[in-house]
Design an enzyme around this catalytic site. Sequence first.
Site, short mmCIF file in Angstrom:
data_model
loop_
_atom_site.label_atom_id
_atom_site.label_comp_id
_atom_site.label_asym_id
_atom_site.label_seq_id
_atom_site.Cartn_x
_atom_site.Cartn_y
_atom_site.Cartn_z
CB THR A 134 7.05 7.21 16.57
OG1 THR A 134 7.51 8.55 16.63
CG2 THR A 134 7.55 6.63 15.25
CG ASP A 135 5.29 12.28 17.73
OD1 ASP A 135 6.41 11.75 17.52
OD2 ASP A 135 5.12 13.16 18.61
CD GLU A 136 10.75 10.79 16.08
OE1 GLU A 136 11.61 10.71 15.21
OE2 GLU A 136 11.00 10.69 17.30
CE1 TYR A 165 12.25 4.78 15.53
CE2 TYR A 165 11.72 7.11 15.64
CZ TYR A 165 11.50 5.81 16.07
OH TYR A 165 10.54 5.55 17.02
CE LYS A 169 8.06 2.48 15.13
NZ LYS A 169 7.99 1.25 15.96
P1 NAD Z 1 14.27 0.99 23.03
O1 NAD Z 1 15.32 1.21 22.00
O2 NAD Z 1 14.50 1.35 24.44
O3 NAD Z 1 13.81 -0.54 23.00
C1 NAD Z 1 13.71 -1.29 21.83
C2 NAD Z 1 13.85 -2.77 22.20
O4 NAD Z 1 13.75 -3.56 21.00
C3 NAD Z 1 15.21 -3.10 22.84
O5 NAD Z 1 15.00 -3.84 24.02
C4 NAD Z 1 15.92 -3.94 21.80
O6 NAD Z 1 16.79 -4.92 22.33
C5 NAD Z 1 14.74 -4.58 21.08
N1 NAD Z 1 15.09 -5.00 19.73
C6 NAD Z 1 15.78 -4.29 18.80
N2 NAD Z 1 15.94 -5.03 17.70
C7 NAD Z 1 15.33 -6.22 17.93
C8 NAD Z 1 15.15 -7.39 17.16
N3 NAD Z 1 15.66 -7.49 15.91
N4 NAD Z 1 14.47 -8.43 17.69
C9 NAD Z 1 13.98 -8.34 18.94
N5 NAD Z 1 14.11 -7.25 19.73
C10 NAD Z 1 14.79 -6.21 19.22
O7 NAD Z 1 13.01 1.74 22.43
P2 NAD Z 1 11.73 2.35 23.16
O8 NAD Z 1 11.95 3.78 23.37
O9 NAD Z 1 11.34 1.47 24.28
O10 NAD Z 1 10.66 2.22 21.98
C11 NAD Z 1 9.85 1.06 21.86
C12 NAD Z 1 8.89 1.23 20.69
O11 NAD Z 1 8.09 2.39 20.89
C13 NAD Z 1 9.60 1.44 19.35
O12 NAD Z 1 8.89 0.73 18.37
C14 NAD Z 1 9.52 2.94 19.11
O13 NAD Z 1 9.48 3.23 17.73
C15 NAD Z 1 8.19 3.26 19.77
N6 NAD Z 1 8.08 4.65 20.31
C16 NAD Z 1 9.03 5.14 21.16
C17 NAD Z 1 8.88 6.42 21.67
C18 NAD Z 1 9.87 7.01 22.64
O14 NAD Z 1 9.79 8.21 22.94
N7 NAD Z 1 10.79 6.26 23.19
C19 NAD Z 1 7.78 7.19 21.30
C20 NAD Z 1 6.83 6.65 20.42
C21 NAD Z 1 6.99 5.35 19.94
P1 TYD Z 2 15.70 12.25 21.09
O1 TYD Z 2 15.58 11.91 22.54
O2 TYD Z 2 16.82 11.65 20.30
O3 TYD Z 2 14.30 11.92 20.42
P2 TYD Z 2 13.73 12.25 18.92
O4 TYD Z 2 14.82 12.77 18.06
O5 TYD Z 2 13.24 10.92 18.49
O6 TYD Z 2 12.64 13.27 19.12
O7 TYD Z 2 15.83 13.82 20.94
C1 TYD Z 2 14.82 14.71 21.38
C2 TYD Z 2 15.17 16.08 20.89
O8 TYD Z 2 16.36 16.50 21.51
C3 TYD Z 2 15.42 16.13 19.38
O9 TYD Z 2 14.90 17.36 18.88
C4 TYD Z 2 16.93 16.14 19.27
C5 TYD Z 2 17.36 16.84 20.55
N1 TYD Z 2 18.67 16.40 21.09
C6 TYD Z 2 19.66 17.33 21.38
O10 TYD Z 2 19.47 18.55 21.21
N2 TYD Z 2 20.85 16.88 21.89
C7 TYD Z 2 21.11 15.55 22.08
O11 TYD Z 2 22.23 15.21 22.52
C8 TYD Z 2 20.07 14.61 21.79
C9 TYD Z 2 20.29 13.14 22.02
C10 TYD Z 2 18.86 15.08 21.31
#
Ligand code: NAD
Ligand code: TYD
Length: 359
Positions: A134-136, A165, A169
């Site tokens: 992630t970019d985070e 988090y 990562k």
């Molecule tokens: P999500 O929380 O929707 O899905 C995560 C999945 O991992 C879930 O299905 C959960 O059941 C599974 N999981 C959790 N713990 C586990 C374990 N111990 N063993 C097996 N499975 C397990 O998350 P997402 O948004 O789909 O993100 C997926 C990946 O992409 C993550 O690694 C996250 O860091 C990365 N990512 C997400 C975003 C975003 O905006 N959502 C952006 C950049 C990177």
């Molecule tokens: P989020 O979807 O939790 O992603 P991330 O924190 O990983 O970027 O949140 C996106 C942005 O929205 C983040 O700056 C936090 C903000 N946010 C709110 O302002 N209110 C909320 O209830 C949530 C869940 C997020």
Amino acid sequence: MKRVIVTGAAGFIGSAFVRRLLEQRPEVEVWSLDVLTGVAGHLGNLEGVGGPRHHLVRGDVCDAALVQRLLAESDADTIVHLAAETHVDRSIDGPGAFVRTNVLGTWTLLEAARLRWLRPGHDPGGCRFHQVSTDEVFGDRWAAGRGVEGDPADEDTALAPRSPYAASKAAADHLVRSYQHTWGLPVSLSYGCNNLGPRQHPEKLVPMVILRGLAGLPIPLYGDGAQVRRWLHVDDHCDAILLALEAGRPGRAWAVGPDRGTSNLELVGRICALLDQRRPAGAPHARLVTHVADRPGHDRLYHTAADRIRDELGWRPRLDLEPALAATVDWYLDNPAWLSRVTARASWRSWTERWYGGR
Ligand code: NAD
Ligand code: TYD
């Protein structure tokens, strides 16, 4: 890439990736590994995914015996590692699960891949461990006077995570790189920005705004709402991962995201405007937006420049923010059964109780 293990396959991005892989690569066989007892992952996300090329494996990425057995039995040549604890607010609430799954889980998978792919007499040439990061992990890129651009990171910028988090990562990313450097494990990484699209758990910003907007409930906006994120449709992210696997060389990392950043205030306003068009009876939905206390340590700006994936692999997002948002809003409106299923889960009910006081 012939036999692929996708971890976290029942989550938001994992389920989109498995769909895309099965649809677009008819020669590929997929093992979907997910613990299914976590917060965001559930079988409803894989509804309609089936056929002889898809195998569902319920299991924990921290379970070394299970992961090693799966790798041996599937004879997988590719692992796309998405399984993680993913919600920043929950990582502030309880970081332990993040360290366990994100750090220990990644290490467990890396060890299994090393034992299997680097065994004597085996050529790991066609193998790949892809870490979906992630970019985070690059931390807050806000810089005085630079507006929404901030100080962009690239793939070579030192990691500087600031939430539990992001720190978990980043630790995992360091381990991934160390396995390449020390043993020559063929790895790659992608640094995705914030995703939006179908089947995202409603504790995240975009589905939260849609869900609460439709219900006429207050929409909490942290602090002043001036924080900036880059938003990408999940299918564009999945295409970038596919490209990295197929056209990107091992040992490489790619940032994935659009050019422009968007403040939370602007994003929430746009979603409310889309809800106004589709559900005029509830308009104006923006009246529901409520400024609440800021998230502790809230990063103001993420920006990772995606030049490398554009120049090297020819990736570009297909969907701009507005059509991506519109398609996302429409998906949630068209899938009330999915929403009911998610909101009926005990984990969602207890979060709602704790986070929104039951409403
Ligand atoms: P999500 O929380 O929707 O899905 C995560 C999945 O991992 C879930 O299905 C959960 O059941 C599974 N999981 C959790 N713990 C586990 C374990 N111990 N063993 C097996 N499975 C397990 O998350 P997402 O948004 O789909 O993100 C997926 C990946 O992409 C993550 O690694 C996250 O860091 C990365 N990512 C997400 C975003 C975003 O905006 N959502 C952006 C950049 C990177
Ligand atoms: P989020 O979807 O939790 O992603 P991330 O924190 O990983 O970027 O949140 C996106 C942005 O929205 C983040 O700056 C936090 C903000 N946010 C709110 O302002 N209110 C909320 O209830 C949530 C869940 C997020």
